[in-house]
Design an enzyme around this catalytic site. Structure first.
Site, PDB file in Angstrom:
ATOM      1  N   CYS A   3      16.436   0.671 -16.896  1.00 46.08           N
ATOM      2  CA  CYS A   3      15.207   0.277 -17.603  1.00 46.08           C
ATOM      3  C   CYS A   3      14.691  -1.001 -16.965  1.00 46.08           C
ATOM      4  CB  CYS A   3      15.493   0.071 -19.086  1.00 46.08           C
ATOM      5  SG  CYS A   3      14.167  -0.768 -19.969  1.00 46.08           S
ATOM      6  N   CYS A   6      14.930  -4.059 -19.242  1.00 45.43           N
ATOM      7  CA  CYS A   6      16.329  -4.461 -19.437  1.00 45.43           C
ATOM      8  C   CYS A   6      16.832  -5.199 -18.192  1.00 45.43           C
ATOM      9  CB  CYS A   6      17.214  -3.258 -19.759  1.00 45.43           C
ATOM     10  SG  CYS A   6      17.104  -2.710 -21.486  1.00 45.43           S
ATOM     11  N   ASP A  29       2.683 -10.830 -16.927  1.00 41.49           N
ATOM     12  CA  ASP A  29       2.495  -9.477 -16.405  1.00 41.49           C
ATOM     13  C   ASP A  29       2.197  -9.552 -14.906  1.00 41.49           C
ATOM     14  OD1 ASP A  29       1.660  -6.542 -17.889  1.00 41.49           O
ATOM     15  OD2 ASP A  29       1.094  -6.823 -15.786  1.00 41.49           O
ATOM     16  N   HIS A  45      17.145  -2.919 -26.392  1.00 44.06           N
ATOM     17  CA  HIS A  45      16.363  -1.799 -25.847  1.00 44.06           C
ATOM     18  C   HIS A  45      15.937  -0.854 -26.963  1.00 44.06           C
ATOM     19  CE1 HIS A  45      14.960   1.094 -22.837  1.00 44.06           C
ATOM     20  NE2 HIS A  45      15.372   1.996 -23.728  1.00 44.06           N
ATOM     21  N   GLY A  92      -0.591   5.292 -22.970  1.00 40.16           N
ATOM     22  CA  GLY A  92      -0.608   4.608 -21.683  1.00 40.16           C
ATOM     23  C   GLY A  92       0.632   3.776 -21.414  1.00 40.16           C
ATOM     24  N   THR A  94       3.840   2.768 -19.731  1.00 37.28           N
ATOM     25  CA  THR A  94       4.451   3.086 -18.434  1.00 37.28           C
ATOM     26  C   THR A  94       5.890   2.599 -18.336  1.00 37.28           C
ATOM     27  OG1 THR A  94       3.589   1.054 -17.436  1.00 37.28           O
ATOM     28  CG2 THR A  94       2.217   3.034 -17.238  1.00 37.28           C
ATOM     29  N   HIS A  99       7.196  -3.130 -25.874  1.00 34.54           N
ATOM     30  CA  HIS A  99       6.693  -4.443 -25.472  1.00 34.54           C
ATOM     31  C   HIS A  99       5.298  -4.652 -26.028  1.00 34.54           C
ATOM     32  CE1 HIS A  99       5.693  -1.463 -22.361  1.00 34.54           C
ATOM     33  NE2 HIS A  99       4.548  -2.124 -22.195  1.00 34.54           N
ATOM     34  N   HIS A 101       1.718  -6.644 -25.227  1.00 31.69           N
ATOM     35  CA  HIS A 101       0.871  -7.386 -24.301  1.00 31.69           C
ATOM     36  C   HIS A 101       0.165  -8.474 -25.102  1.00 31.69           C
ATOM     37  CE1 HIS A 101       1.025  -4.289 -21.035  1.00 31.69           C
ATOM     38  NE2 HIS A 101       1.233  -3.485 -22.052  1.00 31.69           N
TER      39      HIS A 101
END
Ligand code: AMP
Ligand code: ZN
Length: 111
Positions: A3, A6, A29, A45, A92, A94, A99, A101
Site C-alpha cells: 500500500c 502505508c 500531495d 490501514h 476517483g 486511486t 485519505h 485531501h
C-alpha cells in the site's frame, strides 16, 4: 503490505510531511490541485470510506480532529479550505488507503 500510503507512513517512500503523531500523518500531495494540497491519512490501514466500521471509526475521527490544526499550522485555516474524500472507482480513488485531501490557498467556487 503493498500500500503506497502505508509505505509512506513506514518511511519506505519519501514524502514531504507537514504533520505527524501516533495516529495521523499528513504530507504534501505530489500533484497539487491547489496552492495548498495536503493528504491526511490514518496510520491504520483502512481501504476506503466503505470500510469504516464502529470499531475503526476512531481512526477516521482522529484524522478529522487534526485537519483544522494542520490548516492552522500551515497558515490557511482562517481563510477556509476544502476537504475531499474520494471513495472507490466512481469516486476517483486511486490509492486504496483512506485519505482526506485538504485544499487551500484559493477560493473554490464550484462543488
Ligand atoms: P485519490 O485520487 O483520492 O486516491 O488521491 C491520491 C492522491 O495521492 C493523489 O492526489 C496523488 O497525487 C497523491 N499521491 C500519489 N502518490 C503520492 C506520493 N508518493 N506522495 C504524495 N502524494 C501522492
Ligand atoms: Zn495502507
Amino acid at each position: 503490505m503493498d500500500c503506497l500510503f502505508c509505505k509512506i507512513i513506514a518511511g519506505e517512500i519519501p514524502s514531504t510531511k507537514v504533520y505527524e503523531d501516533d495516529a495521523v500523518l499528513a504530507f504534501r500531495d505530489i500533484n497539487p490541485q491547489a496552492p495548498e494540497h495536503i493528504v491526511a491519512v490514518p496510520k491504520t490501514h483502512i481501504e476506503s470510506a466503505n470500510d469504516i466500521t464502529a470499531q475503526n471509526v476512531k481512526c477516521v475521527a482522529d484524522v478529522w480532529e487534526r485537519i483544522p490544526k494542520i490548516a492552522d499550522k500551515l497558515g490557511f485555516g482562517k481563510d477556509g479550505y476544502r476537504v475531499i474524500n474520494n471513495c472507490g472507482e466512481n469516486g476517483g480513488q486511486t490509492v486504496p488507503h483512506i485519505h482526506f485531501h485538504i485544499l487551500g490557498g484559493k477560493k473554490f467556487t464550484d462543488l
